[in-house]
Design a protein around this motif. Structure first.
Motif, PDB file in Angstrom:
ATOM      1  N   THR A 186       0.832  -1.204   0.000  1.00 48.07           N
ATOM      2  CA  THR A 186       0.000   0.000   0.000  1.00 48.07           C
ATOM      3  C   THR A 186       0.865   1.253   0.000  1.00 48.07           C
ATOM      4  OG1 THR A 186      -1.680  -1.171   1.285  1.00 48.07           O
ATOM      5  CG2 THR A 186      -1.811   1.214   1.263  1.00 48.07           C
ATOM      6  N   ILE A 187       1.858   1.266   0.892  1.00 46.49           N
ATOM      7  CA  ILE A 187       2.747   2.425   0.999  1.00 46.49           C
ATOM      8  C   ILE A 187       3.583   2.560  -0.265  1.00 46.49           C
ATOM      9  CG2 ILE A 187       4.634   3.443   2.322  1.00 46.49           C
ATOM     10  CD1 ILE A 187       3.494   1.946   4.777  1.00 46.49           C
ATOM     11  N   GLY A 188       3.976   1.415  -0.853  1.00 45.30           N
ATOM     12  CA  GLY A 188       4.734   1.451  -2.105  1.00 45.30           C
ATOM     13  C   GLY A 188       3.980   2.138  -3.225  1.00 45.30           C
ATOM     14  N   VAL A 189       2.683   1.851  -3.340  1.00 41.31           N
ATOM     15  CA  VAL A 189       1.852   2.498  -4.367  1.00 41.31           C
ATOM     16  C   VAL A 189       1.768   3.999  -4.120  1.00 41.31           C
ATOM     17  CG1 VAL A 189      -0.475   2.688  -5.355  1.00 41.31           C
ATOM     18  CG2 VAL A 189       0.463   0.438  -4.837  1.00 41.31           C
ATOM     19  N   LEU A 190       1.561   4.378  -2.864  1.00 43.46           N
ATOM     20  CA  LEU A 190       1.447   5.798  -2.526  1.00 43.46           C
ATOM     21  C   LEU A 190       2.751   6.539  -2.815  1.00 43.46           C
ATOM     22  CD1 LEU A 190      -0.465   5.473   0.870  1.00 43.46           C
ATOM     23  CD2 LEU A 190      -1.421   5.853  -1.408  1.00 43.46           C
ATOM     24  N   LEU A 191       3.875   5.915  -2.479  1.00 41.42           N
ATOM     25  CA  LEU A 191       5.190   6.527  -2.722  1.00 41.42           C
ATOM     26  C   LEU A 191       5.432   6.682  -4.222  1.00 41.42           C
ATOM     27  CD1 LEU A 191       7.892   7.493  -1.560  1.00 41.42           C
ATOM     28  CD2 LEU A 191       8.644   5.110  -1.491  1.00 41.42           C
ATOM     29  N   THR A 192       5.085   5.663  -4.991  1.00 45.71           N
ATOM     30  CA  THR A 192       5.259   5.714  -6.443  1.00 45.71           C
ATOM     31  C   THR A 192       4.377   6.789  -7.065  1.00 45.71           C
ATOM     32  OG1 THR A 192       5.741   3.350  -6.479  1.00 45.71           O
ATOM     33  CG2 THR A 192       5.139   4.362  -8.572  1.00 45.71           C
ATOM     34  N   SER A 193       3.121   6.834  -6.641  1.00 47.37           N
ATOM     35  CA  SER A 193       2.184   7.825  -7.177  1.00 47.37           C
ATOM     36  C   SER A 193       2.665   9.242  -6.913  1.00 47.37           C
ATOM     37  CB  SER A 193       0.798   7.606  -6.559  1.00 47.37           C
ATOM     38  OG  SER A 193      -0.112   8.573  -7.031  1.00 47.37           O
ATOM     39  N   ARG A 194       3.140   9.472  -5.688  1.00 43.88           N
ATOM     40  CA  ARG A 194       3.600  10.819  -5.334  1.00 43.88           C
ATOM     41  C   ARG A 194       4.796  11.228  -6.190  1.00 43.88           C
ATOM     42  NH1 ARG A 194       0.921  14.217  -4.209  1.00 43.88           N
ATOM     43  NH2 ARG A 194      -0.142  12.909  -2.702  1.00 43.88           N
ATOM     44  N   GLN A 195       5.732  10.296  -6.415  1.00 44.05           N
ATOM     45  CA  GLN A 195       6.917  10.636  -7.218  1.00 44.05           C
ATOM     46  C   GLN A 195       6.564  10.835  -8.694  1.00 44.05           C
ATOM     47  OE1 GLN A 195      10.900   8.966  -6.006  1.00 44.05           O
ATOM     48  NE2 GLN A 195       9.557   7.345  -5.258  1.00 44.05           N
ATOM     49  N   TYR A 196       5.580  10.074  -9.171  1.00 50.34           N
ATOM     50  CA  TYR A 196       5.122  10.271 -10.548  1.00 50.34           C
ATOM     51  C   TYR A 196       4.501  11.662 -10.714  1.00 50.34           C
ATOM     52  CZ  TYR A 196       2.048   9.974 -14.622  1.00 50.34           C
ATOM     53  OH  TYR A 196       1.394  10.239 -15.802  1.00 50.34           O
ATOM     54  N   GLU A 197       3.666  12.046  -9.765  1.00 54.24           N
ATOM     55  CA  GLU A 197       3.021  13.365  -9.829  1.00 54.24           C
ATOM     56  C   GLU A 197       4.048  14.492  -9.750  1.00 54.24           C
ATOM     57  OE1 GLU A 197      -0.429  13.838  -7.209  1.00 54.24           O
ATOM     58  OE2 GLU A 197      -0.527  11.660  -7.108  1.00 54.24           O
ATOM     59  N   GLY A 199       6.985  14.370 -11.026  1.00 52.67           N
ATOM     60  CA  GLY A 199       7.798  14.394 -12.240  1.00 52.67           C
ATOM     61  C   GLY A 199       9.070  13.577 -12.214  1.00 52.67           C
ATOM     62  N   TYR A 200       9.218  12.687 -11.214  1.00 56.86           N
ATOM     63  CA  TYR A 200      10.440  11.893 -11.134  1.00 56.86           C
ATOM     64  C   TYR A 200      10.373  10.628 -11.989  1.00 56.86           C
ATOM     65  CZ  TYR A 200      11.913  14.865  -7.267  1.00 56.86           C
ATOM     66  OH  TYR A 200      12.280  15.942  -6.496  1.00 56.86           O
ATOM     67  N   TYR A 201       9.170  10.107 -12.220  1.00 58.39           N
ATOM     68  CA  TYR A 201       8.995   8.910 -13.032  1.00 58.39           C
ATOM     69  C   TYR A 201       8.232   9.236 -14.305  1.00 58.39           C
ATOM     70  CZ  TYR A 201      10.076   6.181  -8.797  1.00 58.39           C
ATOM     71  OH  TYR A 201      10.678   5.654  -7.694  1.00 58.39           O
ATOM     72  N   THR A 202       8.531   8.492 -15.361  1.00 59.14           N
ATOM     73  CA  THR A 202       7.707   8.593 -16.564  1.00 59.14           C
ATOM     74  C   THR A 202       6.438   7.761 -16.352  1.00 59.14           C
ATOM     75  OG1 THR A 202       8.673   6.648 -17.626  1.00 59.14           O
ATOM     76  CG2 THR A 202       9.773   8.772 -18.002  1.00 59.14           C
ATOM     77  N   LYS A 203       5.504   7.886 -17.296  1.00 62.33           N
ATOM     78  CA  LYS A 203       4.266   7.092 -17.209  1.00 62.33           C
ATOM     79  C   LYS A 203       4.583   5.603 -17.184  1.00 62.33           C
ATOM     80  CE  LYS A 203       1.640  10.639 -19.654  1.00 62.33           C
ATOM     81  NZ  LYS A 203       0.936  11.018 -20.892  1.00 62.33           N
ATOM     82  N   LYS A 204       5.511   5.206 -18.040  1.00 59.77           N
ATOM     83  CA  LYS A 204       5.895   3.792 -18.122  1.00 59.77           C
ATOM     84  C   LYS A 204       6.534   3.321 -16.819  1.00 59.77           C
ATOM     85  CE  LYS A 204       8.437   0.677 -21.238  1.00 59.77           C
ATOM     86  NZ  LYS A 204       9.219   0.638 -22.494  1.00 59.77           N
ATOM     87  N   GLU A 205       7.448   4.115 -16.286  1.00 58.19           N
ATOM     88  CA  GLU A 205       8.144   3.731 -15.063  1.00 58.19           C
ATOM     89  C   GLU A 205       7.175   3.612 -13.893  1.00 58.19           C
ATOM     90  OE1 GLU A 205      12.409   5.876 -16.280  1.00 58.19           O
ATOM     91  OE2 GLU A 205      10.982   6.882 -14.941  1.00 58.19           O
ATOM     92  N   ALA A 206       6.261   4.580 -13.767  1.00 60.00           N
ATOM     93  CA  ALA A 206       5.293   4.553 -12.671  1.00 60.00           C
ATOM     94  C   ALA A 206       4.393   3.326 -12.765  1.00 60.00           C
ATOM     95  CB  ALA A 206       4.452   5.829 -12.689  1.00 60.00           C
ATOM     96  N   ALA A 207       3.956   2.998 -14.002  1.00 60.45           N
ATOM     97  CA  ALA A 207       3.093   1.829 -14.199  1.00 60.45           C
ATOM     98  C   ALA A 207       3.840   0.540 -13.853  1.00 60.45           C
ATOM     99  CB  ALA A 207       2.599   1.783 -15.641  1.00 60.45           C
ATOM    100  N   ILE A 208       5.115   0.461 -14.237  1.00 63.46           N
ATOM    101  CA  ILE A 208       5.919  -0.733 -13.940  1.00 63.46           C
ATOM    102  C   ILE A 208       6.097  -0.901 -12.433  1.00 63.46           C
ATOM    103  CG2 ILE A 208       8.228  -1.754 -14.098  1.00 63.46           C
ATOM    104  CD1 ILE A 208       8.443  -0.457 -16.908  1.00 63.46           C
ATOM    105  N   ILE A 209       6.499   0.174 -11.767  1.00 66.24           N
ATOM    106  CA  ILE A 209       6.762   0.096 -10.330  1.00 66.24           C
ATOM    107  C   ILE A 209       5.477  -0.223  -9.570  1.00 66.24           C
ATOM    108  CG2 ILE A 209       7.616   1.318  -8.297  1.00 66.24           C
ATOM    109  CD1 ILE A 209       9.139   3.150 -10.356  1.00 66.24           C
TER     110      ILE A 209
END
Length: 446
Positions: A186-197, A199-209
Motif C-alpha cells: 500500500t505504501i509502495g503504491v502511494l510513494l510511487t504515485s507521489r513521485q510520478y506526480e 515528475g520523477y517517473y515517466t508514465k511507463k516507469e510509474a506503471a511498472i513500479i
C-alpha cells in the motif's frame, strides 16, 4: 564534490534515517512482524474503531459531492481543483463509493452489498477501508521523510546501474521496491504515485513500479500461509515468492501492456537517460551524496514539511478511498454471489493437471478469484487435502499481486497511468509466468 555545511548534512541524514526506520525496518511485535508505520496505524485503528466508519462516510460523501460540484468547472492548477476536478468516470466512481458507504453502514438495500463478506468486510470498523484511513494518515504525513531530504536522490544514483538494465527503471525506484517488499505494498503504491506526480517517473516507469513491486507485506504472507495450514513452510514459501517477484520484475516491463506505456513524464517531458550519468570526476557515491545534499538544502521549512504531508493525506482520502470501496465491493460481490470467477478459473484446470497439481478442479477456482481479493484463494483452498496444492495456491495468490480490494483499487485511484484492462492483463500474465516456477518448487518440496 562540493562542500556542504554541517546543518545540511544533518538535514539529509536525520530525516532520511528516520524515514528508513519508519517505512522499511520490520520489527517483531506480538502479532508478528510489522514496519513501524503499519504498527502505529493498527494501534490508531483500534483506538478509532467506534468512529472510523463515520470518518470514512463523511470523507466519501465529501469526495462525491465535491466532484459533482467541480465536474463542470474549468480546469485550474490549484490543490482543491486537482482534488475534485476528475473525469466523469471517476466522478461516478466516487458517487458509487459514497452510496455503498451509506448502504453498508446502515445495512440497507441488497445484502450482497453490505454483507460481512463483501462491503461489510471492507468498511467494518476493522476492515480494509477503515485501516486505510489510519495508514494514510501516518504514511501521508511522514512520506516527506523519504521524499524531501535526499534519500531517493542518494539511492537513485547508487542503484541506477542495477535498476535500469534489469528492470528498465531509475535507481530511485529501488526505495519504492524495498518499501513494498519489506514494508507494505500500500505504501509502495502511494510513494510511487507521489513521485510520478512530482515528475520523477515517466508514465511507463510509474506503471511498472506500481504494478510490479507493490508486493504484500511479510506479515500478510505469514497470514496467508497459516490460513492454508502450512506455517512451517514459510522460508521456502517466501523464497519462492521472491524468486517469482524478481523473474516477473524482469519480464513484465518488456511485454504488453507495460512495454507500450509512454516514456514521458506527467508534464510531457521525454525520458532523459543522460541525466542519470555521472559527471566527470564523480562516482556513484559522491554524485549520489551531492544530489542528496542539494535536495536537503532546499527543504529547510518545517511548515512546508507539514503542508506537504497534510496535502498527501487529503489527496489519499479523497482520491483513493472511494475507488477501493467501489471496485473492491463490486469484485467481492462477483466472487461471493456469482460463479464468474469459478467459470473463469476453469481453463486453468487442464494446466494444473498438466503440471501434476493434485485436486486440480478444486484448485482451478482459486486461480482467478484472487483478482477480487488476495485472501480469497487461501480461504477457498484451506479445505483442500493435498499439501502440495495448498502450497501452490498460497504462493500463487501472493505472486499474482493485482487484487481489486487493495492494490488494484489503489492503482486505479492514483494518477499512475493504468486502467482496469491493464490490471486484468497484468494479473493473468503474472499468473501464467509464475505457474511453472511455483509448480516445480511445489513438486520439489512435496
Amino acid at each position: 564534490m562540493k562542500k556542504f555545511s554541517l546543518s545540511t548534512w544533518l538535514l539529509f541524514l536525520l530525516p532520511s534515517i528516520a524515514g528508513v526506520i519508519l517505512f522499511m525496518i520490520p520489527l517483531p511485535i506480538d502479532e508478528g512482524i510489522q514496519i513501524p508505520i503499519a504498527w502505529f496505524a493498527s494501534i490508531l485503528s483500534t483506538l478509532l474503531e467506534p468512529v472510523v466508519q463515520w470518518v470514512a462516510l463523511v470523507t466519501l460523501l465529501f469526495a462525491a459531492i465535491g466532484s459533482i460540484i467541480f465536474l463542470f468547472r474549468p480546469k485550474e492548477e490549484t490543490f482543491i481543483n486537482n482534488l475534485f476536478k476528475v473525469t466523469p468516470f471517476w466522478t461516478v466512481t466516487r458517487i458509487v463509493g459514497a452510496v455503498f458507504s451509506i448502504l453498508i453502514i446502515w445495512q440497507i438495500g441488497p445484502e450482497a452489498i453490505w454483507s460481512e463478506n463483501t462491503g461489510g468486510m471492507l468498511l467494518s470498523p476493522t476492515g480494509l477501508v477503515s485501516f486505510l484511513f489510519t495508514i494514510f494518515l501516518f504514511a501521508g504525513l511522514l512520506l516527506p521523510l523519504l521524499l524531501n531530504f535526499g534519500l531517493l536522490e542518494f539511492f537513485g544514483t547508487m542503484m541506477v546501474k542495477i535498476m535500469r538494465p534489469l528492470f528498465k527503471l531509475p535507481g530511485r525506484s529501488a526505495v519504492d521496491a524495498l518499501t513494498s517488499w519489506v514494508g507494505d505494498g500500500t505504501i509502495g503504491v502511494l510513494l510511487t504515485s507521489r513521485q510520478y506526480e512530482e515528475g520523477y517517473y515517466t508514465k511507463k516507469e510509474a506503471a511498472i513500479i506500481g504494478s510490479t513491486f507493490s508486493v504484500v507485506s511479510i506479515t500478510f504472507c505469514i497470514v496467508v500461509l497459516d490460513q492454508v495450514g502450512l506455517g512451517n513452510y514459510f522460508i521456502p514459501y517466501y523464497l519462492t515468492v521472491l524468486l517469482c517477484g524478481v523473474v516477473l520484475a524482469f519480464i513484465m516491463p518488456r511485454i504488453y501492456p507495460l512495454a507500450g506505456k509512454e516514456d514521458t513524464h506527467i508534464d510531457g517531458r521525454p525520458l532523459d537517460l543522460e541525466a542519470e550519468k555521472y559527471p566527470e570526476n564523480y562516482n556513484a557515491v559522491t554524485h549520489g551524496l551531492e544530489n542528496a545534499l542539494n535536495t536537503a538544502s532546499k527543504n529547510r521549512s518545517i511548515g512546508k514539511f507539514f503542508t506537504d504531508g497534510i496535502k498527501n493525506v487529503i489527496d489519499m482520502y479523497i482520491g483513493v478511498a472511494p475507488v477501493v470501496l467501489a471496485f473492491g465491493t463490486i469484485a467481492l460481490m462477483l466472487a461471493e454471489y456469482t460463479s464468474v470467477f469459478t467459470i473463469l478459473g476453469k481453463p486453468f484446470e487442464p494446466l494444473l493437471m498438466l503440471f501434476g497439481i493434485p485436486e486440480a478442479a478444486a484448485a482451478a477456482q482459486t486461480m482467478v478469484v484472487g483478482f477480487a481479493d488476495m485472501f480469497l484463494p487461501s480461504i477457498l483452498g484451506a479445505s483442500i487435502e493435498s499439501e502440495m496444492t495448498r502450497f501452490f495456491i498460497a504462493t500463487m495468490s501472493v505472486t499474482q499481486l493485482i487484487y481489486m480490494s487493495e492494490v488494484g483499487g489503489l492503482l486505479l485511484g492514483s494518477k499512475i497511468p493504468v486502467n482496469i484492462k491493464d490490471l486484468v492483463v497484468i494479473f493473468l500474465l503474472r499468473t501464467l509466468i509464475s505457474f511453472p516456477i511455483i509448480a516445480v518448487v511445489a513438486h520439489i518440496l512435496f
